[in-house]
Write a protein that holds these residues in place. Sequence first.
Motif, short mmCIF file in Angstrom:
data_model
loop_
_atom_site.label_atom_id
_atom_site.label_comp_id
_atom_site.label_asym_id
_atom_site.label_seq_id
_atom_site.Cartn_x
_atom_site.Cartn_y
_atom_site.Cartn_z
N GLU A 220 0.83 -1.20 0.00
CA GLU A 220 0.00 0.00 0.00
C GLU A 220 0.86 1.25 0.00
OE1 GLU A 220 -3.23 2.70 0.21
OE2 GLU A 220 -2.92 0.70 -0.60
N GLU A 221 1.96 1.24 0.73
CA GLU A 221 2.87 2.39 0.70
C GLU A 221 3.50 2.55 -0.69
OE1 GLU A 221 5.75 2.72 3.82
OE2 GLU A 221 4.30 2.23 5.39
N VAL A 222 3.85 1.43 -1.32
CA VAL A 222 4.38 1.49 -2.68
C VAL A 222 3.34 2.12 -3.61
CG1 VAL A 222 5.13 0.10 -4.66
CG2 VAL A 222 5.93 -0.47 -2.36
N ARG A 223 2.09 1.70 -3.47
CA ARG A 223 1.02 2.26 -4.30
C ARG A 223 0.88 3.76 -4.09
NH1 ARG A 223 -3.79 4.18 -4.34
NH2 ARG A 223 -3.96 4.11 -2.06
N LEU A 224 0.94 4.20 -2.83
CA LEU A 224 0.82 5.63 -2.54
C LEU A 224 1.97 6.42 -3.16
CD1 LEU A 224 -0.24 5.48 1.23
CD2 LEU A 224 -1.67 6.20 -0.70
N ALA A 225 3.16 5.84 -3.15
CA ALA A 225 4.32 6.52 -3.75
C ALA A 225 4.15 6.64 -5.26
CB ALA A 225 5.60 5.77 -3.40
N ILE A 226 3.70 5.57 -5.89
CA ILE A 226 3.49 5.61 -7.34
C ILE A 226 2.40 6.61 -7.69
CG2 ILE A 226 2.64 4.24 -9.29
CD1 ILE A 226 4.21 1.88 -8.10
N GLU A 227 1.36 6.66 -6.88
CA GLU A 227 0.29 7.64 -7.11
C GLU A 227 0.82 9.07 -6.99
OE1 GLU A 227 -3.53 8.78 -8.13
OE2 GLU A 227 -2.66 6.76 -8.11
N ALA A 228 1.73 9.29 -6.04
CA ALA A 228 2.32 10.62 -5.87
C ALA A 228 3.18 10.99 -7.08
CB ALA A 228 3.15 10.67 -4.59
N MET A 229 3.91 10.01 -7.62
CA MET A 229 4.72 10.27 -8.82
C MET A 229 3.82 10.55 -10.02
SD MET A 229 7.98 7.68 -8.56
CE MET A 229 7.48 6.47 -7.34
N LYS A 230 2.74 9.80 -10.12
CA LYS A 230 1.78 10.05 -11.20
C LYS A 230 1.23 11.46 -11.10
CE LYS A 230 -2.81 8.75 -12.86
NZ LYS A 230 -4.00 7.89 -12.65
N VAL A 250 11.87 7.25 -13.18
CA VAL A 250 11.74 6.32 -12.05
C VAL A 250 10.63 5.31 -12.31
CG1 VAL A 250 11.24 6.12 -9.59
CG2 VAL A 250 12.70 7.97 -10.41
N LEU A 251 9.48 5.78 -12.75
CA LEU A 251 8.37 4.87 -13.03
C LEU A 251 8.72 3.90 -14.16
CD1 LEU A 251 5.32 7.30 -12.77
CD2 LEU A 251 5.82 5.37 -11.26
N GLY A 252 9.33 4.40 -15.21
CA GLY A 252 9.59 3.56 -16.38
C GLY A 252 10.84 2.72 -16.28
N GLY A 253 11.90 3.30 -15.69
CA GLY A 253 13.18 2.61 -15.67
C GLY A 253 13.45 1.82 -14.41
N HIS A 254 12.70 2.10 -13.34
CA HIS A 254 13.00 1.44 -12.06
C HIS A 254 11.80 0.72 -11.44
CE1 HIS A 254 17.00 3.34 -11.80
NE2 HIS A 254 16.41 4.33 -12.43
#
Length: 343
Positions: A220-230, A250-254
């Motif tokens: 869930e924390e990973v999801r929140l971080a990805i949502e923040a990057m989005k 970061v989203l695409g390469g990592h």
Amino acid sequence: MNTEDVQTGDGLSRLSHEIAPVEAAIELRDSLDAWLLSVPESAALDLGPRIKFRWPPPSEAALFHVSDTDWKGTHEVEIHNETYLVETAENQFGFFARCPGLWIDVKGTNHATCIQLLQEKSEPFFQRMFSISEVLGLSSRFRGHVHDLAPENLLKVLFCKDRDVANEARIEIEQQASSRLYGLALIEILKSNRHPNRRGAQWCVLDMFEDLPEYCHSSEEVRLAIEAMKNLIWTAEDDIARVAYKAGVVLGGHLPDYQGGSTLIECLKSPSKIGRRSAIHGLFHVVEWVPSLTSEVIDAIRDMAKQEPDPLLRAYAIQMAHDIELCESDHVDEPVFPEEQAS
């Protein structure tokens, strides 16, 4: 807490293998949120590139073979309301002064000139310390070491106007990543729209989030971080410190295996052309790591290009889809928008 007392690390700040409780991470996040709310909302400032700080600077006395026995004169000099012992020397090459307390020395035309040059040479050190004091709310210069700061103060230093200081704080937090203490607070930094120096802080967070799972207690924390990057990409008003670009990388390469690819495909519809540019670039890296998404990515970029109103971005999308289709190892350079060239 007295504002002159810089809180140093407690047990949690030095964790390397032990995982901090979720409650500690929540407390740290809430502390950061309270601090950010105390900062007047401001447009993001462009702090410029990071300039690496090297101290002490090269010794001039060593170049001219000043020996220990040459340092015969002593003076007291005031620099920024602080008194320092200064030693002077003279040999066949000229006049010299050094300040052991600041690890610097200079060569001048006479001893008086040396003192002035010494004060000037010390200025980068003092400005660095003042920049830390400013972000920590101290009334006098910072006198400690960044690596001794408590977690809440390390987070504040990410917002320092000196980006090299912020990077030093990033390194310290990165070394404590496995404690899982910082993840929630770092997500809040990505979401922040208040602090004027937020782009520098957000770049540091994105650099750390190349290893995102290391900072998180749960999926869930990973999801929140990805949502923040989005959200950074989706709402990008600028690309100060290359934050929008970095989020795509970061989203695409990592993080392509953590919904990075699908997130970037969504971001092709961002209302921000800066965000759409970031998404196109990030998707090139997605197919490097997840080749099974190649067809979906190509179709998505080409569909986006058909509706893209900006001619530079439309051409970029068409060429990027072509590069991906041909399995190119390099891709077309991203466009620079006219307003970015003027800034």
